[in-house]
Design a protein around this motif. Structure first.
Motif, PDB file in Angstrom:
ATOM      1  N   LEU C  66       0.810  -0.822   0.164  1.00 14.88           N
ATOM      2  CA  LEU C  66       0.618  -0.177   0.424  1.00 14.88           C
ATOM      3  C   LEU C  66       1.146   0.930   0.297  1.00 14.88           C
ATOM      4  CD1 LEU C  66      -2.781  -0.802   2.231  1.00 14.88           C
ATOM      5  CD2 LEU C  66      -2.874  -0.362  -0.111  1.00 14.88           C
ATOM      6  N   THR C  69       2.586   1.715  -3.293  1.00 11.52           N
ATOM      7  CA  THR C  69       1.256   2.113  -4.039  1.00 11.52           C
ATOM      8  C   THR C  69       1.316   3.847  -4.045  1.00 11.52           C
ATOM      9  OG1 THR C  69       0.691   0.041  -4.437  1.00 11.52           O
ATOM     10  CG2 THR C  69      -0.474   1.638  -5.157  1.00 11.52           C
ATOM     11  N   VAL C  70       0.974   3.919  -3.022  1.00  7.58           N
ATOM     12  CA  VAL C  70       0.737   5.370  -2.742  1.00  7.58           C
ATOM     13  C   VAL C  70       2.492   6.193  -3.160  1.00  7.58           C
ATOM     14  CG1 VAL C  70       0.235   7.429  -0.900  1.00  7.58           C
ATOM     15  CG2 VAL C  70      -1.217   5.327  -0.911  1.00  7.58           C
ATOM     16  N   GLY C 211      -6.683   7.570  -9.693  1.00 13.09           N
ATOM     17  CA  GLY C 211      -7.125   5.680 -10.041  1.00 13.09           C
ATOM     18  C   GLY C 211      -6.303   5.011 -11.360  1.00 13.09           C
ATOM     19  N   LEU C 214      -3.158   4.348  -9.431  1.00 11.04           N
ATOM     20  CA  LEU C 214      -2.969   2.883  -8.916  1.00 11.04           C
ATOM     21  C   LEU C 214      -2.558   1.952  -9.594  1.00 11.04           C
ATOM     22  CD1 LEU C 214      -5.595   3.855  -5.966  1.00 11.04           C
ATOM     23  CD2 LEU C 214      -2.894   4.478  -6.132  1.00 11.04           C
ATOM     24  N   VAL C 276      -8.719  -5.424  -3.638  1.00 10.43           N
ATOM     25  CA  VAL C 276      -7.676  -4.046  -2.790  1.00 10.43           C
ATOM     26  C   VAL C 276      -7.939  -2.949  -3.680  1.00 10.43           C
ATOM     27  CG1 VAL C 276      -6.859  -2.821  -1.747  1.00 10.43           C
ATOM     28  CG2 VAL C 276      -7.260  -4.813  -0.712  1.00 10.43           C
ATOM     29  N   LEU C 280      -9.991   0.247  -4.209  1.00  8.97           N
ATOM     30  CA  LEU C 280      -9.315   2.610  -4.218  1.00  8.97           C
ATOM     31  C   LEU C 280      -9.594   2.296  -5.884  1.00  8.97           C
ATOM     32  CD1 LEU C 280      -5.848   1.815  -2.760  1.00  8.97           C
ATOM     33  CD2 LEU C 280      -7.585   2.844  -1.749  1.00  8.97           C
ATOM     34  N   THR C 283     -13.513   3.259  -6.543  1.00  5.31           N
ATOM     35  CA  THR C 283     -13.556   4.903  -5.151  1.00  5.31           C
ATOM     36  C   THR C 283     -13.221   5.717  -5.736  1.00  5.31           C
ATOM     37  OG1 THR C 283     -13.654   3.143  -3.376  1.00  5.31           O
ATOM     38  CG2 THR C 283     -13.527   4.784  -3.079  1.00  5.31           C
TER      39      THR C 283
END
Lengths: 284, 249, 299
Positions: C66, C69-70, C211, C214, C276, C280, C283
């Motif tokens: 995570l 990715t961020v 989006g 990611l 997941v 993400l 959304t």
């Protein structure tokens, strides 16, 4: 005076951004052409891969990509037409139609890797097909569905209402209007959308790497199950990971140039119609 | 001529070409200081384009070329070195459709003047009040200066746009058919405002309505198509020009 | 009042095909949820907070992924946002129509370049540049989170530029003209009139681009180093930028998925990565689309 200087500074700053963006395109295309050009030859396109990419050509890779892309077209065109008609004609102006539009937008955002994963879970494993060109086509077709669909919906929405009204005035039923007026008048949108979708599908690696394509050892598929194809993007993907042999490097740039040319020519054909639509939508 | 000594805007042999197509040719006219000057004529004759030449808004239309000479208080308007933005602060414009910004009424009135930096910040509220009083909008909006301007009626919006222009304290106000989007009552209010502006300010107004030209203008120029290119065919007293036109038709 | 009309064949066919598409997507979601269920049962929330992923020890924590990715997405947005929005502002506010179209064509072509080609460029060119540029920080190789972020940033540029241009063009021309008529410069008009009115569109563009950042896999996979369990000493430290890392998508796209099939829990963990990622991205996309639909409030 201060206002003028601010104006010039802001223009320069944003202009530099634009130069960077356009310069990137030039640099990228130049980098690929310069390195890939020496690899291009008649043999490169007509021979099959040999010596793990160090020799031979990419004939079956181009063929495989063609097969995948055409299958994707066959999957997406009917589905996209149906969805576009439901959204822009049958559910026009209704909340459900807007929800369908939203659904397409979300579908458009789904990472292509996940399409590949689901294709792998359902077809490769659960149904036991193994890697197959058909799975790749299905997955890619689904992936480009929003692209094709949105282009068609935009075209239907832009259709002058007098056509539809004239047809309705003649007493045609809605299904007849669709077949005799809407579809013929908007097939340009289907073509534009399909070309854009195909351009996207042709360049994708993630959805097909688990489902449809192998690096070597496949030619023309003779069935459905256990019949993978070669493909250009996967070829580049694999070779780029161990690109230390100079012979391989030249070949991989040649393949990249081929893929780039293929994708760009597809999207260039669709470009005029697309730009026109965008400009009109914002009534410039 | 004593008349020309007091002219605030002077156009000499002005021609406008769009790409290769001439739109206006050989326009010469004088706008006397403190007067209301009308531009009348059929639609498509280039009245709005001529109006926009006066404060260089034509710069923003790609492919448009303006030739000839336009002077404002004896200073050339068309030169490349002229600061067109500063010029537009002195020669304001009011459009056919009121274009209010989606902000508060106060922010709208002060939108131009707060950027020009010609007025100290603490005096801005006074400027706003004066401008709103000048367009007779103060009493209607003084209790809701911070609410959004887009909920005003179209007539009020047009007066707000006029107030916005007045706040920058221009010498000349160009008006492009300012009442054609309004109902008769709102039009009448605007016409009365125009009459009140006369004197300290000069107004150039485009209108296709001869009755309106007679009511508000001191002088009018009538444009017409000659060989498919717009030009001024007559300048004079509005009553006479309008009457002559009627006979012609 | 009207008698029941037999629905036409066209309607039935269209409705059926639409339902197929919608249910296929729902089915996809359902498969992800069902197949990842074991790992949720065994790990629960610690799936997100655990800093270790060792499948042989049945340890499945995705916190480092995570984080990777961020970081990659943040670097990408940091690079692409000013350049993309700047280009869009320049094209839509300062360029005449024809030049604007030329810029748009260039950007569309940039958007068309396949991600594997970006990946190849990243491996051959960017990786070396970064390795040299990062020498003061003593990197192990040019495969770093920074490399991946920069590469994805370049890939996001066309998306951001196109969406921002749409947002700016949707501000009516009359608003710009009114501001110019008051004597504002083109810059003041852009900063005070166009950009404030276009902000929903611009924010939406950022979310949609986020989006994409990611979910991008191929290019990231090739240059991120794919080093598991890289957790930084401090979340604010910039040091991990110069080190290899792992993102959700690079993990999912790697060869581990072929090993995982034999072990139900491992497989569930891999599918959960996909779930997941899907949640993400969906959304962000949904939020971006909804914000973009808010038209600027102008007459």
């Amino acid at each position: 005076m201060r206002r003028r200087l601010t104006d010039i500074a802001f223009r320069t700053a944003t202009g530099l951004c634009a130069c960077v963006a356009c310069g990137l395109l030039v640099v990228i295309v130049w980098a690929i052409c310069q390195r890939g050009w020496p690899a291009l030859s008649w043999r490169f396109f007509t021979e099959q891969i040999r010596l793990v990419g160090a020799d031979g050509g990419i004939f079956y890779n181009v063929l495989g990509t063609g097969i995948l892309v055409l299958t994707a077209l066959a999957v997406s065109a009917p589905l996209a037409t149906a969805i576009a008609l439901v959204q822009a004609v049958y559910l026009r102006g209704r909340p459900l139609g807007a929800m369908l539009g939203l659904f397409l937008q979300v579908l458009n955002g789904v990472p292509s890797l996940l399409f590949g994963l689901i294709g792998m879970i359902v077809f490769v494993q659960a149904l036991g097909w193994g890697k197959s060109w058909l799975i790749g086509g299905l997955v890619l077709g689904f992936m480009i569905l929003p692209t094709v669909c949105v282009a068609l919906v935009e075209r239907i929405a832009a259709l002058p209402s007098r056509y539809v009204e004239a047809a309705a005035g003649l007493g045609l039923r809605r299904s007849q209007i669709i077949r005799s007026v809407i579809l013929p008048q908007t097939k340009g949108g289907l073509i534009t959308g399909s070309l854009l979708g195909l351009a996207r599908a042709a360049g994708e690696t993630a959805p097909i790497m688990f489902t449809a394509t192998v690096f070597a050892g496949a030619t023309v598929p003779r069935g459905v199950s256990e019949s993978p194809v070669l493909s250009l993007p996967y070829h580049i993907f694999i070779l780029s990971q161990d690109s230390f042999d100079p012979a391989v490097v030249t070949k991989v740039w040649g393949a990249a140039l081929t893929l780039l040319a293929l994708v760009c020519s597809l999207s260039l054909i669709a470009l005029p119609a697309r730009l026109k639509n965008h400009e009109e939508a914002n009534n410039v | 001529m004593s008349d020309s000594a007091a002219s605030i805007l002077r156009l000499e042999n002005v021609s406008v070409v769009a790409g290769a197509k001439p739109i206006l040719r050989g326009v010469t006219l004088d706008v006397p200081e403190g007067s209301v000057f009308g531009l009348i004529g059929p639609s498509g004759v280039g009245k709005s384009t001529l109006l926009k030449c006066c404060n260089r808004l034509t710069d923003l239309i790609p492919g448009l070329r303006v030739e000839g000479s336009i002077t404002f208080r004896g200073q050339s308007v068309l030169g490349r070195r002229i600061d067109a933005d500063a010029l537009r602060a002195k020669i304001g414009i009011l459009f056919q459709q009121p274009a209010v910004f989606p902000r508060s009424i106060m922010a709208n009135v002060l939108f131009g003047v707060s950027h020009l930096g010609s007025v100290p910040r603490r005096e801005l509220p006074m400027v706003a009040e004066r401008a709103l009083r000048e367009v007779a909008l103060w009493d209607e909006v003084k209790d809701r200066l911070t609410s959004s301007a887009i909920y005003l009626s179209v007539g009020q919006q047009q007066r707000l746009c006029l107030a916005r222009t007045l706040a920058t304290n221009p010498d000349v106000i160009l008006m492009d058919e300012p009442t054609s989007a309004l109902d008769p009552q709102a039009s009448e209010v605007i016409e009365q405002l125009i009459l009140r502006l006369r004197g300290p300010r000069s107004v150039v107004i485009v209108t296709h309505n001869f009755a309106q030209a007679r009511r508000v203008c001191d002088r009018v120029a009538r444009l017409a198509l000659v060989h498919n290119i717009g030009t001024v065919v007559e300048i004079g007293n509005p009553a006479i020009v309008a009457a002559a036109t009627r006979e012609e038709e | 009042m009207s008698r029941w009309k037999r629905p036409s064949v066209t309607l039935v066919v269209c409705a059926l095909l639409t339902l197929v598409a919608v249910f296929a997507f729902m089915g996809m979601l359902a498969v992800f949820v069902a197949q990842s269920a074991p790992v949720w049962r065994s790990e629960g929330w610690s799936f997100f907070t655990q800093k270790q992923w060792f499948y042989r020890q049945q340890l499945f924590g995705i916190a480092p992924m995570l984080y990777g990715t961020v970081v990659v997405a943040a670097v990408a947005l940091l690079v692409a946002t000013p350049a993309g929005i700047g280009t869009a502002v320049f094209a839509s506010e300062f360029l005449p129509r024809r030049a604007r179209l030329a810029v748009k064509v260039a950007i569309e072509l940039l958007a068309g370049i396949p991600s594997v080609v970006y990946g190849l460029l990243g491996i051959v060119l960017l990786r070396d540049w970064i390795y040299r540029a990062l020498q003061p920080f003593d990197p192990l190789s040019g495969d770093t989170l920074l490399t991946a972020g920069l590469l994805v940033g370049v890939m996001l540029l066309p998306t951001l530029m196109t969406l921002s241009d749409d947002a700016l063009r949707s501000v009516p021309a009359s608003q710009r003209l009114a501001a110019r008529g008051l004597g504002l410069t083109a810059t003041e008009t852009a900063l005070r009139v166009t950009l404030p009115q276009a902000w929903p569109g611009l924010l939406g563009a950022l979310l949609l681009a986020g989006g994409r950042a990611l979910g991008e896999m191929i290019a990231v996979f090739l240059v991120v180093g794919r080093q598991d369990n890289q957790w930084p000493e401090s979340l604010l430290s910039l040091r991990p930028m110069a080190e290899a890392g792992q993102t959700l998508s690079s993990k999912l796209g790697g060869p581990e998925i072929n090993i995982a099939y034999g072990d139900p829990l491992h497989w569930a963990a891999m599918v959960a990565l996909g779930l997941v990622l899907l949640v993400l991205v969906a959304t962000l996309t949904l939020a971006g689309t909804l914000i973009r639909r808010r038209k600027p409030h102008a007459p």
